[in-house]
Motif scaffolding. Sequence first.
Motif, PDB file in Angstrom:
ATOM      1  N   ILE A  83       0.860  -1.183   0.000  1.00 54.00           N
ATOM      2  CA  ILE A  83       0.000   0.000   0.000  1.00 54.00           C
ATOM      3  C   ILE A  83       0.898   1.235   0.000  1.00 54.00           C
ATOM      4  O   ILE A  83       1.737   1.404   0.900  1.00 54.00           O
ATOM      5  N   PHE A  84       0.737   2.099  -1.007  1.00 51.80           N
ATOM      6  CA  PHE A  84       1.530   3.318  -1.130  1.00 51.80           C
ATOM      7  C   PHE A  84       0.649   4.529  -0.814  1.00 51.80           C
ATOM      8  O   PHE A  84      -0.482   4.629  -1.295  1.00 51.80           O
ATOM      9  N   THR A  85       1.217   5.439  -0.018  1.00 52.14           N
ATOM     10  CA  THR A  85       0.492   6.645   0.375  1.00 52.14           C
ATOM     11  C   THR A  85       1.401   7.861   0.194  1.00 52.14           C
ATOM     12  O   THR A  85       2.280   8.123   1.034  1.00 52.14           O
ATOM     13  N   PRO A  86       1.246   8.610  -0.888  1.00 50.76           N
ATOM     14  CA  PRO A  86       2.024   9.849  -1.056  1.00 50.76           C
ATOM     15  C   PRO A  86       1.398  10.991  -0.270  1.00 50.76           C
ATOM     16  O   PRO A  86       0.204  10.978   0.052  1.00 50.76           O
ATOM     17  N   SER A  87       2.180  12.011   0.046  1.00 52.82           N
ATOM     18  CA  SER A  87       1.681  13.150   0.820  1.00 52.82           C
ATOM     19  C   SER A  87       2.503  14.389   0.527  1.00 52.82           C
ATOM     20  O   SER A  87       3.679  14.311   0.173  1.00 52.82           O
ATOM     21  N   VAL A  88       1.838  15.532   0.670  1.00 48.12           N
ATOM     22  CA  VAL A  88       2.472  16.842   0.555  1.00 48.12           C
ATOM     23  C   VAL A  88       1.960  17.687   1.710  1.00 48.12           C
ATOM     24  O   VAL A  88       0.764  17.660   2.021  1.00 48.12           O
ATOM     25  N   SER A  89       2.855  18.443   2.356  1.00 40.52           N
ATOM     26  CA  SER A  89       2.443  19.242   3.506  1.00 40.52           C
ATOM     27  C   SER A  89       3.091  20.608   3.455  1.00 40.52           C
ATOM     28  O   SER A  89       4.273  20.739   3.117  1.00 40.52           O
ATOM     29  N   TYR A  90       2.264  21.604   3.786  1.00 38.85           N
ATOM     30  CA  TYR A  90       2.768  22.975   3.899  1.00 38.85           C
ATOM     31  C   TYR A  90       2.406  23.496   5.278  1.00 38.85           C
ATOM     32  O   TYR A  90       1.271  23.328   5.748  1.00 38.85           O
ATOM     33  N   ALA A  91       3.364  24.106   5.956  1.00 38.76           N
ATOM     34  CA  ALA A  91       3.143  24.636   7.297  1.00 38.76           C
ATOM     35  C   ALA A  91       3.742  26.030   7.401  1.00 38.76           C
ATOM     36  O   ALA A  91       4.782  26.321   6.793  1.00 38.76           O
ATOM     37  N   GLU A  92       3.064  26.859   8.184  1.00 36.66           N
ATOM     38  CA  GLU A  92       3.533  28.228   8.410  1.00 36.66           C
ATOM     39  C   GLU A  92       3.285  28.593   9.857  1.00 36.66           C
ATOM     40  O   GLU A  92       2.193  28.358  10.391  1.00 36.66           O
ATOM     41  N   ASN A  93       4.320  29.164  10.486  1.00 34.80           N
ATOM     42  CA  ASN A  93       4.229  29.594  11.878  1.00 34.80           C
ATOM     43  C   ASN A  93       4.375  31.107  11.967  1.00 34.80           C
ATOM     44  O   ASN A  93       5.159  31.716  11.233  1.00 34.80           O
ATOM     45  N   TRP A  94       3.605  31.686  12.908  1.00 36.47           N
ATOM     46  CA  TRP A  94       3.716  33.109  13.212  1.00 36.47           C
ATOM     47  C   TRP A  94       4.276  33.260  14.624  1.00 36.47           C
ATOM     48  O   TRP A  94       3.862  32.560  15.555  1.00 36.47           O
TER      49      TRP A  94
END
Length: 892
Positions: free
Chosen positions: A508-519
């Motif tokens: 089972i393959f699970t690709p992912s993309v994540s974007y995070a921003e901190n203030w």
Amino acid sequence: MVLSACAGFLFLWICQAGAQSNAANNIRALTILTIRGAKDSVNTDTIPASWAMKMDNRTPQDIFIQKHARPVDESIFSKDSLGMIVDFKATDSVIYHVKSNMLYLYKDADVKDPDDDITANTIEYNRNNNQVRAYGNSDTSNEISGRPTILQKGSKSIMDTAVYNIKTQKGILKNTFYNEGEIFVKADIAKKVDSNSIFIKDARFTTCNLEPPHFDFHAWKMKMITGKLAVSGPAFPEFEGVPMPVIIPFGIYPLTRGRHSGLLPPTFEQNSSYGLGITGLGYYKVINDNWDVTTRANLYTYGGYLVTISPEYYKRYKYRGNLSFSYQYTKILNSGGVSEQEYQTGTTMHINWSHSMDSKAHPGVSFSANVDAGSTKFNTYLANNPYANFSNNLTSSITYAKNWDNGKYNLSLSATHNQNSNTHQINVQFPTLNFSTTTIYPFQKKESADNSKWYDNIGFSYNTTILNQLSFFDTAKNSFRSLLDTMQWGAQHSLPITLTLPALGPLIFTPSVSYAENWYSRKDTLSWDAERRKVDTTIMRGFYTARQMSFGVTMNTRIFGTVNFKNGGGIRHEVRPSIGFSYTPDMNSKNYKNVHVDTTEYEQRYSVYGIGNVVSAFGEGQSGAITFSLDNVLMMRTPNKNDTTGDPENKYKKFNLLDGFGLSTSYNLLADSLNWAPVAIYARTSLFNNKLSVNSNMTLDQYEYGSHGNRINKLLWSQGKIGTITNGTLSLSTSFSSKKTDDRPDSSRIEMDPNMPLDQQEEQLNYVRSNPGEFVDFNIPWNVQLSYAMGFNRQVNPDYSGFHKVFNSSLNMNGDFSLSPKWKAGGSLYYDVINHQVGMMTLFLSRDMHCWQMSINITPIGRYKSFSIILNPKSGILRDLKINRTRQFYQY
């Protein structure tokens, strides 16, 4: 009270005529009666032959007996008649003698009106003098059967004889036994003087439901006011029929049903540090159907006191909650001789608030609160409460949440608080706002189809959190301005994108993309001050941002292996490997700097956002990491030799040898050094039919450490070493108990007032479970719980001169056992193995006496030593009636 029950029902169905000579009125008066005869088969136009009626030459047709009575025009009766429909029956005969105006009900006589019910062997009514007599029947052995019994609005009365005048409301009852809820009263002679007042001669008041009772209060004279209270003259307690050499000058016994205001009696104790004490003195006030308030106070002869105000509120299908505010002035006698003052004083406060909202009140909206805050030393100074004395952490949370579109969008607003009594630091986060969405599939069609595309499974979600925090020490003199200077705020935003691909065989393959921003609200710059030989911090406040992205793909599968034995048993091994690759570009190296931390010009790497902000900083450098994780489950089955059912499901016994065993680590392909991450190893299992639970974990670092406690790019593997264990824990827990002697639930075995609301019954059960010394569960002959925990951690020295190891090891034990069916002993123990010191130890001995219970509680070791002897009824109405001897010793 018993006679007042008679007043409510005793033959209101008898319609009193103005003159006995008016026979027509006498006959018409019977038309409002509902009669169920011995055989319940009376026709409306006939009279049973078993009825012997003399009616002055009148025919039976002159009397109309109505099987099912209906409302009747009362104008046809005399003015002193009572037009109430009453149901009565008798299994032998019902006789009405018209000439003498007498009504007789023989054998199992039963009379009912809308509010009351009276049964007796024989009931007689004389209309000439409005007198009613009810009595039982004695057999050849002088045993009385069919005693008059009165049921009225939840109360029950049983007597030998009842003589009562329904017009004057006066009467005499002999040998009466009265029961209402948990209250039992036995009276030799009871005299009713009006509709509400009763005088009793030779009364016994108790909450024991046995005959004879284990205890009672014996009074020669008593007055009872129906539904309110009973007042007695001099009385003395009796136990097992033996009078005690104690005389109570007077007694006041509450008879009011439901919630009602009143005084809360105190208990007495002796404390070597606080002096003689009166504890629990208070008042309970009912404000309305939704509010009540309990106020209690503890007073000590040295001058200390504790006042607690606890309002409670409840609205059905809406909300419920309770608030408790305590103010404590402590005045302790100095016994160590280290202080010139004779007493040590202090003022502390504590507040506790709990609130919950019914989910049906506002669908999609919730509000809850659990506040536990106060002065740092409040728990320390509490008398005779060893569990609270050793509680160092206080936490609180208040949360409002709302969701839309069936939970697709969620918003919450919360306030949290935590404080530590050892460090004296208090952190308050308010407000904290969180908004999130569930996974949204923008390419997925509303109507599912069999020919869906791969991109239909692309989904994304959004999550944002905004935090505000105040941090201060309660030992410092904090002004409002200084508190504002400690205020910090920050925000976190994340946007994960996932794709679930169809399985490729077992993979089972699970690709992912994540974007995070901190203030961030501040930026901290460190510099070495050579003159003072310390690191200085420069704070710049403003609005700052940092971002991070990551890309990855994960592969998961499951591998099974089985070894079968000749007897049909076997071992099954399940392996769950996971391999992933992730790429994180370098977007935050500009936020990292070096600083000298000592005179050797050793430099430490730090982030300008990682020191004083409430939001953590992103890591620096790019990463192309390969992650590995491996989880194992080992199961076993053996033939079930005890199975005689032939059911295939019971043919084998199945159990786990290992519930879980595995490790995880990663390798950074793009790092110029220190490519390997530490290896995390864990194991968990249950042994001996789940009697022993074992949990362990540790962290293994493959690299060497320098003199400053920093990692060096030298693999220990190259030296033939596995690595260095930087931290680890091991915990074992087990419990043993004998078979229950009674399979009924606790709620059915513990005596409680049946009129108590369900929420108060649950609170009483929780009180019983949390105070085993006062309410011991004799249902389990013995039980023991043991737990052991050990661990260590390597920590860098504050001056970066290296590191040191911190070890901890503790043993916890608690349990109880029955010395006999009525005697139980037990206790709890906390032992610090590292320091070879008993941190806390409590022991108890309890005796079950059916309606009473004796408890001896001892805390012989530790800073807070105490002992108490308590003898109290189990009944909720007399719980505060305690014979109490308490002493406490405090060492500081």
